[in-house]
Design an enzyme around this catalytic site. Structure first.
Site, PDB file in Angstrom:
ATOM      1  N   TRP A  14      57.128  30.476  52.717  1.00 36.10           N
ATOM      2  CA  TRP A  14      58.134  30.323  53.775  1.00 36.10           C
ATOM      3  C   TRP A  14      59.492  29.939  53.206  1.00 36.10           C
ATOM      4  CZ3 TRP A  14      58.691  32.096  58.464  1.00 36.10           C
ATOM      5  CH2 TRP A  14      57.549  32.610  59.079  1.00 36.10           C
TER       6      TRP A  14
ATOM      7  N   TRP B 232      70.360  26.011  62.423  1.00 37.70           N
ATOM      8  CA  TRP B 232      69.313  26.804  63.072  1.00 37.70           C
ATOM      9  C   TRP B 232      69.606  26.880  64.558  1.00 37.70           C
ATOM     10  CZ3 TRP B 232      66.666  29.048  59.388  1.00 37.70           C
ATOM     11  CH2 TRP B 232      66.362  28.380  58.199  1.00 37.70           C
TER      12      TRP B 232
ATOM     13  N   ASN C 227      50.810  40.853  52.608  1.00 40.82           N
ATOM     14  CA  ASN C 227      51.919  40.088  52.015  1.00 40.82           C
ATOM     15  C   ASN C 227      53.292  40.695  52.306  1.00 40.82           C
ATOM     16  OD1 ASN C 227      53.049  38.036  50.177  1.00 40.82           O
ATOM     17  ND2 ASN C 227      53.562  39.826  48.948  1.00 40.82           N
TER      18      ASN C 227
ATOM     19  N   GLU D 171      49.958  37.689  40.334  1.00 45.12           N
ATOM     20  CA  GLU D 171      49.896  37.123  41.695  1.00 45.12           C
ATOM     21  C   GLU D 171      49.034  35.860  41.690  1.00 45.12           C
ATOM     22  OE1 GLU D 171      51.854  38.073  44.146  1.00 45.12           O
ATOM     23  OE2 GLU D 171      52.593  39.566  42.735  1.00 45.12           O
TER      24      GLU D 171
ATOM     25  N   TRP E  42      51.348  33.368  40.801  1.00 48.64           N
ATOM     26  CA  TRP E  42      52.167  32.827  41.900  1.00 48.64           C
ATOM     27  C   TRP E  42      51.412  31.704  42.611  1.00 48.64           C
ATOM     28  CZ3 TRP E  42      57.101  32.937  43.450  1.00 48.64           C
ATOM     29  CH2 TRP E  42      57.938  33.908  42.901  1.00 48.64           C
TER      30      TRP E  42
ATOM     31  N   TRP F 268      62.282  27.631  59.244  1.00 46.25           N
ATOM     32  CA  TRP F 268      61.088  28.174  58.578  1.00 46.25           C
ATOM     33  C   TRP F 268      59.852  27.344  58.913  1.00 46.25           C
ATOM     34  CZ3 TRP F 268      58.535  24.946  55.235  1.00 46.25           C
ATOM     35  CH2 TRP F 268      59.248  23.913  54.623  1.00 46.25           C
TER      36      TRP F 268
HETATM   37  P1  FAD Z   1      46.457  39.809  46.426  1.00 47.95           P
HETATM   38  O1  FAD Z   1      47.703  40.606  46.440  1.00 47.95           O
HETATM   39  O2  FAD Z   1      45.205  40.500  46.128  1.00 47.95           O
HETATM   40  O3  FAD Z   1      46.685  38.623  45.374  1.00 47.95           O
HETATM   41  C1  FAD Z   1      45.615  37.951  44.742  1.00 47.95           C
HETATM   42  C2  FAD Z   1      45.709  36.466  45.001  1.00 47.95           C
HETATM   43  O4  FAD Z   1      46.894  35.940  44.431  1.00 47.95           O
HETATM   44  C3  FAD Z   1      45.762  36.093  46.471  1.00 47.95           C
HETATM   45  O5  FAD Z   1      44.483  36.040  47.027  1.00 47.95           O
HETATM   46  C4  FAD Z   1      46.445  34.742  46.424  1.00 47.95           C
HETATM   47  O6  FAD Z   1      45.538  33.711  46.119  1.00 47.95           O
HETATM   48  C5  FAD Z   1      47.400  34.904  45.259  1.00 47.95           C
HETATM   49  N1  FAD Z   1      48.736  35.278  45.722  1.00 47.95           N
HETATM   50  C6  FAD Z   1      49.207  36.525  45.943  1.00 47.95           C
HETATM   51  N2  FAD Z   1      50.502  36.481  46.315  1.00 47.95           N
HETATM   52  C7  FAD Z   1      50.839  35.179  46.331  1.00 47.95           C
HETATM   53  C8  FAD Z   1      52.047  34.487  46.631  1.00 47.95           C
HETATM   54  N3  FAD Z   1      53.169  35.142  46.961  1.00 47.95           N
HETATM   55  N4  FAD Z   1      52.046  33.138  46.576  1.00 47.95           N
HETATM   56  C9  FAD Z   1      50.937  32.459  46.223  1.00 47.95           C
HETATM   57  N5  FAD Z   1      49.762  33.065  45.920  1.00 47.95           N
HETATM   58  C10 FAD Z   1      49.726  34.406  45.966  1.00 47.95           C
HETATM   59  N6  FAD Z   1      48.986  32.871  50.484  1.00 47.95           N
HETATM   60  C11 FAD Z   1      47.951  32.041  50.726  1.00 47.95           C
HETATM   61  O7  FAD Z   1      46.948  32.086  50.019  1.00 47.95           O
HETATM   62  N7  FAD Z   1      48.020  31.126  51.753  1.00 47.95           N
HETATM   63  C12 FAD Z   1      49.115  31.027  52.569  1.00 47.95           C
HETATM   64  O8  FAD Z   1      49.139  30.167  53.463  1.00 47.95           O
HETATM   65  C13 FAD Z   1      50.187  31.929  52.351  1.00 47.95           C
HETATM   66  N8  FAD Z   1      51.267  31.907  53.167  1.00 47.95           N
HETATM   67  C14 FAD Z   1      52.300  32.781  52.937  1.00 47.95           C
HETATM   68  C15 FAD Z   1      53.427  32.739  53.769  1.00 47.95           C
HETATM   69  C16 FAD Z   1      54.495  33.609  53.562  1.00 47.95           C
HETATM   70  C17 FAD Z   1      55.708  33.547  54.467  1.00 47.95           C
HETATM   71  C18 FAD Z   1      54.435  34.535  52.502  1.00 47.95           C
HETATM   72  C19 FAD Z   1      55.577  35.484  52.264  1.00 47.95           C
HETATM   73  C20 FAD Z   1      53.341  34.588  51.657  1.00 47.95           C
HETATM   74  C21 FAD Z   1      52.260  33.707  51.854  1.00 47.95           C
HETATM   75  N9  FAD Z   1      51.109  33.737  51.030  1.00 47.95           N
HETATM   76  C22 FAD Z   1      50.080  32.856  51.255  1.00 47.95           C
HETATM   77  C23 FAD Z   1      51.071  34.601  49.829  1.00 47.95           C
HETATM   78  C24 FAD Z   1      50.437  35.993  50.020  1.00 47.95           C
HETATM   79  O9  FAD Z   1      50.967  36.628  51.143  1.00 47.95           O
HETATM   80  C25 FAD Z   1      48.907  35.938  50.147  1.00 47.95           C
HETATM   81  O10 FAD Z   1      48.347  35.161  49.111  1.00 47.95           O
HETATM   82  C26 FAD Z   1      48.324  37.355  50.059  1.00 47.95           C
HETATM   83  O11 FAD Z   1      48.862  38.177  51.051  1.00 47.95           O
HETATM   84  C27 FAD Z   1      46.817  37.271  50.202  1.00 47.95           C
HETATM   85  O12 FAD Z   1      46.252  38.543  50.218  1.00 47.95           O
HETATM   86  P2  FAD Z   1      45.357  39.043  49.019  1.00 47.95           P
HETATM   87  O13 FAD Z   1      44.293  38.059  48.724  1.00 47.95           O
HETATM   88  O14 FAD Z   1      44.929  40.431  49.310  1.00 47.95           O
HETATM   89  O15 FAD Z   1      46.395  39.021  47.820  1.00 47.95           O
END
Ligand code: FAD
Length: 471
Positions: free
Chosen positions: A376, A300, A335, A269, A272, A353
């Protein structure tokens, strides 16, 4: 090197901060933060609340080391130049930001300052890999995550983390700092209470959260990360966004944990996040435009009030509404639920989006141009490594699968809390007596669904069909 400015931006920490390590070699180090009210992609409301508290924590941390944060408000280049003149510095150091507008601004600033004879250096502190370092075999950028991350993992590199400095040089009293309040980051109405109750902001809190997560949750991360009712994820995203924590620190700390599937998935993650920055760097338009050009012609729908219902968590689909209310209250959303609400906006409501991304930008404490745009566009089916458009999340079955016991929905949508699990994710199917017993009058105490998912799905597929063959 006599006098150096350390320009803080998205690196609000003292440990593992390469620009700080360089700047503190100077006889005098002046730590600076500039708030530019005219900047492009200026922080949204929730992010500003976070930034206020994060600057407060950084200020206190610097003070404890004998230094002082100088805060200034104004156009970035002009304000930095004025500070350089005022403090008579011969060098400026910063850690890199990667938003397209930041890159353009910093590149120009660097060459102008160097032309004036200053030493200017920038560093990577925000990513494991620079976005330009990882290349496909053909030398181009990646558009698919798995080979990108495989390539990253194959890179040999040793990480050396600079520890937090014990002490820092004092800052002369003649350099004035604007009070934090001058940035006007906090709202005038107290909608931020939920955010400040839920989060501990700052470098120390970030480190504690990382250590707790690695000690207690990472092992089962792969099993629990999709369940919004429990804390199965790290909640590190805002700390990473503001640089209170670096991905290198996360990576390094994780190396001390025994190998597990949970750890592997968690680190992917972080991958990602790297991928999001890679994509934004190579395709800078993707913050505003669909990466798949066919979506520029996507039919849209006009908004007839559905956007507001979605924003307020009043769509009539409990899992969607729970997510949107969690977001509004805490500045964060799980997420799995981000994916559900994003699919709902783009595919059930057929709203662009960008409307959803804008709302997230304003309400997420972790709003991040790279990850938000990627997230998005992934949900809309228009981006890099996106879910195909025809994969349309069913908000009822998603709720039943990932919030089986209904704990998440009951927490955020109390109006439906008394429904039995069988109807919790589909209140409109509950028999009149069940609704009565649960104290629900649809349309009065809780909305009827604003769209019929089955019909909406067909409409979405037909809309996609109309652009599918376009080049
Ligand atoms: P954990 O599951 O603990 O993951 C650890 C770290 O990995 C996160 O803190 C984050 O930095 C990174 N990460 C995890 N998943 C993703 C992902 N899919 N894409 C990129 N990085 C990821 N994340 C953001 O940080 N900022 C946003 O503005 C953002 N907008 C999002 C919008 C949408 C529509 C979606 C589907 C996802 C988005 N995410 C975003 C990705 C993800 O949802 C969040 O990073 C995550 O929920 C953060 O929670 P956590 O720190 O507990 O994640």
């Amino acid at each position: 090197m006599q006098r150096a400015i350390l320009w803080f931006r998205q690196d609000l920490r003292l440990a593992d901060n390469p620009a700080l390590d360089q700047a503190r070699q100077a006889e005098h180090m002046i730590p600076v933060f500039i708030w530019d009210p005219e900047q492009v992609w200026i922080a949204g409301g929730a992010q500003r609340v976070w930034l206020h508290h994060s600057l407060q924590a950084l200020s206190a941390a610097l003070k404890a080391k004998g230094s002082r944060l100088i805060i200034r408000v104004g156009p970035t280049a002009e304000t930095l130049n004025a500070l350089i003149e005022e403090c008579q510095v011969d060098s400026v150091f910063w850690n890199r930001c990667y938003e397209p507008a930041s890159i353009a601004r910093d590149t120009q600033l660097k060459s102008e300052l160097q032309a004036q004879g200053l030493t200017v250096k920038s560093f990577n502190s925000h990513l494991l890999f620079e976005p330009w370092e990882i290349k496909t075999q053909g030398g181009g950028p990646y558009k698919v995550f798995t080979p990108f991350w495989k390539n990253c993992l194959s890179q040999e590199r040793s990480i050396t983390l600079a520890p937090e400095p014990r002490e820092l040089p004092a800052v002369a009293t003649q350099y004035a700092s604007a009070p934090l309040e001058a940035l006007e980051l906090l709202p005038t109405l107290d909608w931020d209470i939920g955010i400040t109750d839920f989060w501990q902001v700052g470098e120390q809190a970030a480190q504690e959260k990382l250590q707790d997560f690695l000690a207690q949750q990472v092992k089962a991360y792969h099993e629990k990360r999709d369940l919004p009712a429990i804390q199965g994820t790290s909640l590190l995203s805002p700390h990473l966004h503001f640089g209170e924590l670096s991905p290198r620190q996360v990576w390094q700390a994780a190396q001390d944990c025994p190998p597990s599937e949970g750890k592997r998935v968690f680190l992917s993650e972080i991958g990602w996040r790297e991928f999001a920055y890679h994509v934004l760097f190579h395709f800078p338009d993707t913050a505003e435009k669909s990466m798949d050009a066919r979506f520029e012609k996507f039919p849209w729908k006009p908004d007839n009030g559905e956007l507001k219902a979605w924003q307020k968590g009043m769509t009539g689909y409990p899992i969607v509404d729970a997510g949107m209310r969690q977001l509004w209250k805490t500045g964060w959303m799980h997420n799995r639920v981000r994916m559900i609400v994003a699919s709902f906006l783009t595919k059930d409501l057929l709203l662009p989006w960008q409307m959803g991304a804008d709302w997230f930008w304003d309400t997420l404490v972790d709003a991040d141009l790279a990850s938000n745009s990627l997230g998005w566009q992934w949900a809309a089916g228009s981006g890099a490594d996106a879910a195909p458009f025809f994969r349309i999340f069913n908000p009822v079955s998603q709720g039943e699968k990932f919030d089986k016991e209904g704990r998440y929905v009951r927490q955020w949508v109390p109006e439906v809390a008394a429904l039995p699990n069988k109807y919790l994710h589909r209140p409109w199917e509950a028999p009149p007596l069940t609704l009565l017993e649960a104290g629900i009058t649809l349309s009065e105490t809780y909305p009827e669904p604003i769209v019929n998912h089955k019909q909406a799905r067909e409409d979405a597929l037909a809309a996609f069909e109309s652009i599918k063959t376009r080049k």
